[in-house]
Write a protein that holds these residues in place. Structure first.
Motif, PDB file in Angstrom:
ATOM      1  N   ARG A  13      -3.501  -1.786   4.790  1.00 29.93           N
ATOM      2  CA  ARG A  13      -2.297  -2.210   5.518  1.00 29.93           C
ATOM      3  C   ARG A  13      -2.135  -3.725   5.540  1.00 29.93           C
ATOM      4  N   LEU A  14      -3.272  -4.401   5.627  1.00 30.57           N
ATOM      5  CA  LEU A  14      -3.230  -5.865   5.632  1.00 30.57           C
ATOM      6  C   LEU A  14      -2.680  -6.385   4.313  1.00 30.57           C
ATOM      7  N   GLU A  15      -3.044  -5.695   3.217  1.00 28.71           N
ATOM      8  CA  GLU A  15      -2.576  -6.116   1.899  1.00 28.71           C
ATOM      9  C   GLU A  15      -1.117  -5.744   1.686  1.00 28.71           C
ATOM     10  N   ARG A  16      -0.688  -4.642   2.304  1.00 25.71           N
ATOM     11  CA  ARG A  16       0.672  -4.140   2.082  1.00 25.71           C
ATOM     12  C   ARG A  16       1.372  -3.914   3.413  1.00 25.71           C
ATOM     13  N   PRO A  17       1.722  -5.005   4.102  1.00 21.56           N
ATOM     14  CA  PRO A  17       2.315  -4.861   5.438  1.00 21.56           C
ATOM     15  C   PRO A  17       3.666  -4.140   5.417  1.00 21.56           C
ATOM     16  N   GLU A  18       4.293  -4.065   4.243  1.00 22.04           N
ATOM     17  CA  GLU A  18       5.631  -3.449   4.181  1.00 22.04           C
ATOM     18  C   GLU A  18       5.568  -1.921   4.261  1.00 22.04           C
ATOM     19  N   PRO A  50      -1.838  -4.719  12.125  1.00 18.44           N
ATOM     20  CA  PRO A  50      -1.950  -3.338  11.643  1.00 18.44           C
ATOM     21  C   PRO A  50      -2.815  -2.489  12.573  1.00 18.44           C
ATOM     22  N   LEU A  51      -2.452  -1.210  12.659  1.00 21.14           N
ATOM     23  CA  LEU A  51      -3.127  -0.294  13.568  1.00 21.14           C
ATOM     24  C   LEU A  51      -3.516   0.975  12.819  1.00 21.14           C
ATOM     25  N   VAL A  52      -4.746   1.426  13.040  1.00 20.70           N
ATOM     26  CA  VAL A  52      -5.197   2.714  12.517  1.00 20.70           C
ATOM     27  C   VAL A  52      -5.702   3.525  13.704  1.00 20.70           C
ATOM     28  N   LEU A  53      -5.309   4.792  13.755  1.00 22.48           N
ATOM     29  CA  LEU A  53      -5.703   5.633  14.877  1.00 22.48           C
ATOM     30  C   LEU A  53      -6.833   6.575  14.481  1.00 22.48           C
ATOM     31  N   LEU A  54      -7.749   6.783  15.416  1.00 21.00           N
ATOM     32  CA  LEU A  54      -8.848   7.733  15.229  1.00 21.00           C
ATOM     33  C   LEU A  54      -8.745   8.824  16.278  1.00 21.00           C
ATOM     34  N   GLY A  55      -9.408   9.937  16.014  1.00 18.06           N
ATOM     35  CA  GLY A  55      -9.578  10.928  17.054  1.00 18.06           C
ATOM     36  C   GLY A  55      -8.572  12.048  17.012  1.00 18.06           C
ATOM     37  N   GLU A  56      -8.687  12.919  18.026  1.00 14.57           N
ATOM     38  CA  GLU A  56      -8.023  14.202  17.970  1.00 14.57           C
ATOM     39  C   GLU A  56      -6.564  14.189  18.376  1.00 14.57           C
ATOM     40  N   ARG A  57      -6.141  13.136  19.085  1.00 13.22           N
ATOM     41  CA  ARG A  57      -4.746  13.085  19.494  1.00 13.22           C
ATOM     42  C   ARG A  57      -3.841  12.961  18.275  1.00 13.22           C
ATOM     43  N   GLU A  58      -2.790  13.778  18.214  1.00 13.39           N
ATOM     44  CA  GLU A  58      -1.850  13.751  17.091  1.00 13.39           C
ATOM     45  C   GLU A  58      -0.586  12.988  17.519  1.00 13.39           C
ATOM     46  N   TYR A  59      -0.163  12.037  16.693  1.00 15.16           N
ATOM     47  CA  TYR A  59       1.071  11.295  16.963  1.00 15.16           C
ATOM     48  C   TYR A  59       1.948  11.340  15.716  1.00 15.16           C
ATOM     49  N   ASP A  60       3.241  11.514  15.900  1.00 14.70           N
ATOM     50  CA  ASP A  60       4.160  11.487  14.766  1.00 14.70           C
ATOM     51  C   ASP A  60       4.687  10.054  14.627  1.00 14.70           C
ATOM     52  N   LEU A  61       3.830   9.180  14.147  1.00 13.89           N
ATOM     53  CA  LEU A  61       4.155   7.755  14.103  1.00 13.89           C
ATOM     54  C   LEU A  61       3.654   7.160  12.793  1.00 13.89           C
ATOM     55  N   PRO A  62       4.264   6.064  12.354  1.00 14.12           N
ATOM     56  CA  PRO A  62       3.905   5.505  11.041  1.00 14.12           C
ATOM     57  C   PRO A  62       2.590   4.730  11.036  1.00 14.12           C
ATOM     58  N   TYR A  63       1.536   5.334  11.586  1.00 18.07           N
ATOM     59  CA  TYR A  63       0.213   4.728  11.507  1.00 18.07           C
ATOM     60  C   TYR A  63      -0.741   5.716  10.855  1.00 18.07           C
TER      61      TYR A  63
END
Lengths: 337, 337
Positions: free
Chosen positions: A309-314, A140-153
């Motif tokens: 996310r770890l609990e709900r990988p789906e 699982p991945l979590v993003l921090l910071g000012e960059r904006e991504y249109d991605l399922p994280y």
């Protein structure tokens, strides 16, 4: 010397397996045995091995945090907050720094140490959305910071535009009208600096003031010397600002040094606002007014998102979480009280 | 998307095993096959998975670095140097901070994540020799910092007594005679502060000057606010120093803020010398004279010592390695030039 499972077993006169069963709340332990072992555990001050407990859930109990630069106190302070937040969940944090290098960020995000970590919190600088699109790991991945991504994280960042507007509004409220923005990076279109730059421009425009390019100080990095260099260049160009809004506190501190060298008094001649609220800004001859992102909240949200996310990988929808920030007013805009 | 071993295999029309054999310089590969695979590797820009290469040697390619506090820029900068030094050996560094807490230091030194790391570089604050005596793990350990232990582990630290004497000698050379030592911690007999305190006392004594207790500023920590608090207390006690030698730069920066608030000019009224050479000291209204330990050398020696131990696990003598330091003269003793 650290008390081991074996010490407890010997002291209580039971097998190691029995102690392990008690520690792990195994059902097949008699209440009498449980209380006997527990008493010894308390007496000896034994602390169960957390790593082993995570392993039973198929986890390592270790998450990674990758930040661009540990030499930047903002990231060092944020890392401390993440370590504290993770400790509340008995999770250990392994820190990595990517030096804001795209290759390094790709390497980290692709999970090259998948066997070791349960999840990753990444604060990218140069990473592009396409770099994450190709991600095939299950970590699982979590993003921090000012960059904006249109991605399922999940993505955690304060509202940078609004925060920048707050900073500029404060300077306008102190009667300043020639407000320099310091720390624009023009080598990439999506850099975080542009959200803050956008906020600076929006607030000036809303106040009916121009926002000409000559008031924008470009830098190649966001360290103290970048701020010093950009400030010197602006002054050398003949521009006479009455205020500076800097991308971050380091840039602001570099700028203040140059203002001091040129005999310009902060805040009387030039008021300065930074961004990050690093400890350094609370000291110095002139303390620094700054935007203070709620670092403990950022850290807490990041760790919780990852564990969720770890609990709900789906789950595959990316949430946008927006922690609070506030303006801290100090001598660089108010003067010495 | 990152090029995988599989991509190379498909592109070259060979098996994954063959590509792996080429990457790992396996002898049973024909020169023709080797050049065919290598060509595809170059074309696709494939980079072999270092983790896998370490694994073949029974290693993870990961070492841990545990420092007391990442919020202290000295440790953040040192961590960056260790990451760089390790990268030269294709080794990844996982950072941990112990908050200088003895329990945390024990936990880390006992190798609670033995399965994950090949070795540990630990900079302890409160750890006692007996805590390490009970260490039973096979994970090699290298110690950093001022604490001295008579144990079979390599220990890397500059000569703190000599460095402190250099700092005090510089102040004496600037005509100062009432030199305060700021940052003594008296809650433990073995704390590093005492080596620097010893150096301060030795140099004053050698110069025929007294070193009374009223010139020693005690702190409970080594952060900026500790320095500010201790400096204020000394001034409030009626002592009028003409110089300060601080345990570290953070303590010095806190002291300078208080001197500034009291209208005492640095260096004219009170000269100040710090220790660590953190980036922060190069900025501010008055740049800071400081003892600069050779951080890249410390980092390089630490990584090399650890890798040496990995190659020769049977060696059990602890070496004492002493990197260089130098005095950096800046405005806090020389004034503005």
């Amino acid at each position: 010397m650290r008390v081991s499972l074996k010490d407890v077993a010997e002291h209580a006169g039971v097998s190691i397996k029995t102690v392990s069963n008690v520690v792990n709340n195994h059902p097949h332990v008699t209440p009498a045995m449980r209380s006997r072992v527990q008493r010894t555990i308390d007496e000896l001050g034994y602390r169960p091995n957390l790593a082993a407990r995570h392993l039973r859930k198929g986890r390592t109990g270790i998450i990674a945090l990758a930040v661009p630069e540990l030499g930047n106190p903002y990231f060092a302070e944020l890392a401390g907050a993440v370590i504290d937040a993770a400790a509340e969940h008995d999770v250990t944090v392994l820190l990595d720094h990517t030096q804001g290098d795209r290759e390094q960020e790709i390497l980290v995000s692709q999970g090259f140490r998948e066997r070791v970590i349960d999840g990753l919190i990444l604060s990218p600088l140069e990473l592009e959305a396409e770099d994450l699109g190709g991600r095939d790991g299950d970590v699982p991945l979590v993003l921090l910071g000012e960059r904006e991504y249109d991605l399922p994280y999940d993505h955690i960042a304060i509202d940078n535009v609004a925060a920048a507007r707050t900073a500029v509004r404060h300077l306008l409220g102190r009667g300043r009208t020639r407000i320099v923005y310091l720390g624009a990076r023009t080598d990439s279109a999506n850099r975080p600096a542009h959200l803050r730059l956008d906020g600076w421009r929006a607030e000036l425009t809303a106040a009916g003031l121009p926002a000409p390019d000559e008031l924008v100080g470009e830098t190649t990095g966001w360290d103290r010397d970048d701020g010093a260099y950009a400030m010197a260049r602006i002054l050398d160009s003949g521009v006479r600002p009455d205020a500076v809004f800097a991308y971050n506190d380091l840039v602001a501190i570099g700028a203040m040094r140059v203002l001091h060298e040129r005999g310009l008094r902060v805040p009387w001649d030039v008021a300065v606002v930074g961004f990050d609220d690093i400890a350094e800004g609370r000291f110095g001859a002139v303390t620094l007014t700054t935007i203070s992102p709620d670092k403990p909240a950022i850290a807490r949200l990041a760790v919780r998102s990852l564990l969720h996310r770890l609990e709900r990988p789906e789950e595959r929808t990316g949430r946008r979480l927006t922690p609070e920030y506030r303006l801290i007013e100090r001598e660089s805009t108010l003067g010495r009280r």
